[in-house]
Write an enzyme that holds these catalytic residues in place. Structure first.
Site, PDB file in Angstrom:
ATOM      1  N   LYS A  65       1.588 -11.639   9.302  1.00  0.00           N
ATOM      2  CA  LYS A  65       0.107 -11.068   8.624  1.00  0.00           C
ATOM      3  C   LYS A  65      -0.784 -11.766   7.530  1.00  0.00           C
ATOM      4  O   LYS A  65       0.026 -12.520   6.506  1.00  0.00           O
ATOM      5  CB  LYS A  65       0.859  -9.263   8.442  1.00  0.00           C
TER       6      LYS A  65
ATOM      7  N   TYR B  34       4.538 -11.882   6.203  1.00  0.00           N
ATOM      8  CA  TYR B  34       3.877 -11.644   5.257  1.00  0.00           C
ATOM      9  C   TYR B  34       2.793 -12.884   4.250  1.00  0.00           C
ATOM     10  O   TYR B  34       3.569 -13.052   3.555  1.00  0.00           O
ATOM     11  CB  TYR B  34       4.052 -10.444   4.265  1.00  0.00           C
TER      12      TYR B  34
ATOM     13  N   THR C 201       1.042  -1.546  -0.051  1.00  0.00           N
ATOM     14  CA  THR C 201       0.137   0.241   0.084  1.00  0.00           C
ATOM     15  C   THR C 201       0.794   1.356  -0.280  1.00  0.00           C
ATOM     16  O   THR C 201       0.236   2.114  -0.338  1.00  0.00           O
ATOM     17  CB  THR C 201      -1.018  -0.028   1.554  1.00  0.00           C
TER      18      THR C 201
ATOM     19  N   VAL D 170      -3.749  -5.188   9.835  1.00  0.00           N
ATOM     20  CA  VAL D 170      -2.487  -4.781   9.768  1.00  0.00           C
ATOM     21  C   VAL D 170      -3.592  -3.604   8.456  1.00  0.00           C
ATOM     22  O   VAL D 170      -4.167  -4.827   7.217  1.00  0.00           O
ATOM     23  CB  VAL D 170      -1.107  -5.436   8.981  1.00  0.00           C
TER      24      VAL D 170
END
Length: 343
Positions: free
Chosen positions: A179, A151, A63, A219
């Site tokens: 995450k 992640y 992002t 998150v």
């Protein structure tokens, strides 16, 4: 509430709660009108996000347009955000690429820049086997002293992290969290039950379901505009107020719908601009939202009761309880009325 370890099945210990906080936003990277990194705006945005309810920020992630920022820009951004809010929030730096050597350099650079932790994504495109994932994550974690959040996002990386790989990685003292953006509660539940890894939901539509199986936080992308509601939802859940937590979750569905129109980075920058915080456009290959998309996102935010800047807001339908962005009465509207009533 105790933050110490708790017994778990099989003699394992659950991790300390909230190793990186509870409500983290994957922060966009501000650019100026020429598309250059805007550090002053980054500091302003970081303060705004923490004031809104975030106790952690992830910078240089997807992002944050990490794939299109230089290594120098990444370091400068970390320093700026740490300087602005590092005493009030945990700053986690994205350091993962599909190149282990490059990831190690990014991890060391992030540590020098003052980051409090690392987000390391599953190597993408090259599709390594599980032994390759194990070696990659271990090498990055062992390159410094920062705690690591893995992640796991097969929709982008193709390869997911297997349960036994998680179990082996959890033996590394610096690998402390995950995450999750694979949307597989079965895998996550097994990892939570058999390792010391703390789980963070990395996909806003399933934030609340993840809490039900033991996740410690989020998150988020929508945290750019509704971190206060995410905070209220997690507080309600932990207080046993599950109906209120559900209502808050439903009330955020129009915001999630808006994100789905254009993707995380474009949505977040568009939504911030509609709120009166201009952080510039995304870099190619991510194009900015079209006028129609901006109007649709403004409508989604309005349905959710998110206040918009009158100077920035395009023509969009006014908020009407019981009438969602897709028409008709929706569960999200009911949630908005119950949990986030507008006066």
């Amino acid at each position: 509430m105790s933050t110490g370890p708790e017994p778990a099945p099989g003699g394992q210990q659950h991790p300390p709660r909230r190793p990186f906080g509870e409500v983290l936003t994957a922060m966009v990277t501000p650019f100026d009108a020429d598309g250059e990194l805007d550090l002053a705006k980054a500091e302003e945005l970081a303060n705004h996000l923490v004031d809104l309810g975030n106790d952690g920020l992830v910078v240089n992630g997807t992002t944050g347009e990490g794939p299109t920022t230089s290594d120098t820009e990444k370091s400068e951004l970390i320093r700026a955000v740490v300087s602005a809010v590092g005493d009030r929030a945990t700053i986690v730096a994205g350091a993962g690429t599909y190149d282990t050597a490059h990831s190690i350099e990014l991890a060391r650079s992030a540590e020098r820049a003052g980051a409090h932790g690392l987000l390391v994504v599953t190597p993408y495109y090259s599709r390594p086997p599980q032994e390759g994932l194990l070696a990659h994550f271990t090498a990055v974690a062992d390159a410094g002293d920062l705690p690591v959040m893995l992640y796991d996002i097969p929709p982008r990386s193709v390869i997911g992290i297997d349960v036994d790989t998680f179990q082996r990685l959890a033996q590394n003292p610096r690998i402390v969290a995950v995450k999750d953006a694979r949307n597989d509660l079965r895998v996550g539940t097994e990892v939570l039950a058999t390792t010391t890894l703390a789980y963070y939901s990395g996909d806003d539509p399933v934030n609340l379901p993840w809490l039900s199986v033991g996740a410690v936080g989020f998150v988020s992308v929508i945290g750019h505009v509704v971190a206060d509601r995410l905070r209220a939802m997690i507080d309600a859940y932990h207080a046993g107020e599950h109906q209120r937590a559900r209502a808050l979750h439903y009330a955020m569905l129009p915001v999630i719908r808006g994100m789905g129109r254009v993707g995380g980075a474009v949505f977040a920058k568009t939504a911030l601009r509609l709120r009166g915080i201009d952080v510039g456009d995304t870099r190619l290959p991510l194009p900015p939202a079209t006028e129609d998309q901006v109007a649709a996102i403004a409508g989604d935010l309005a349905v959710a009761g998110v206040a918009l800047d009158p100077q920035a807001r395009p023509n969009a339908p006014a908020y009407q309880p019981g009438h969602g962005a897709l028409g008709g009465r929706t569960a999200a509207d009911v949630g908005a009325e119950v949990a986030y009533h507008r006066t």
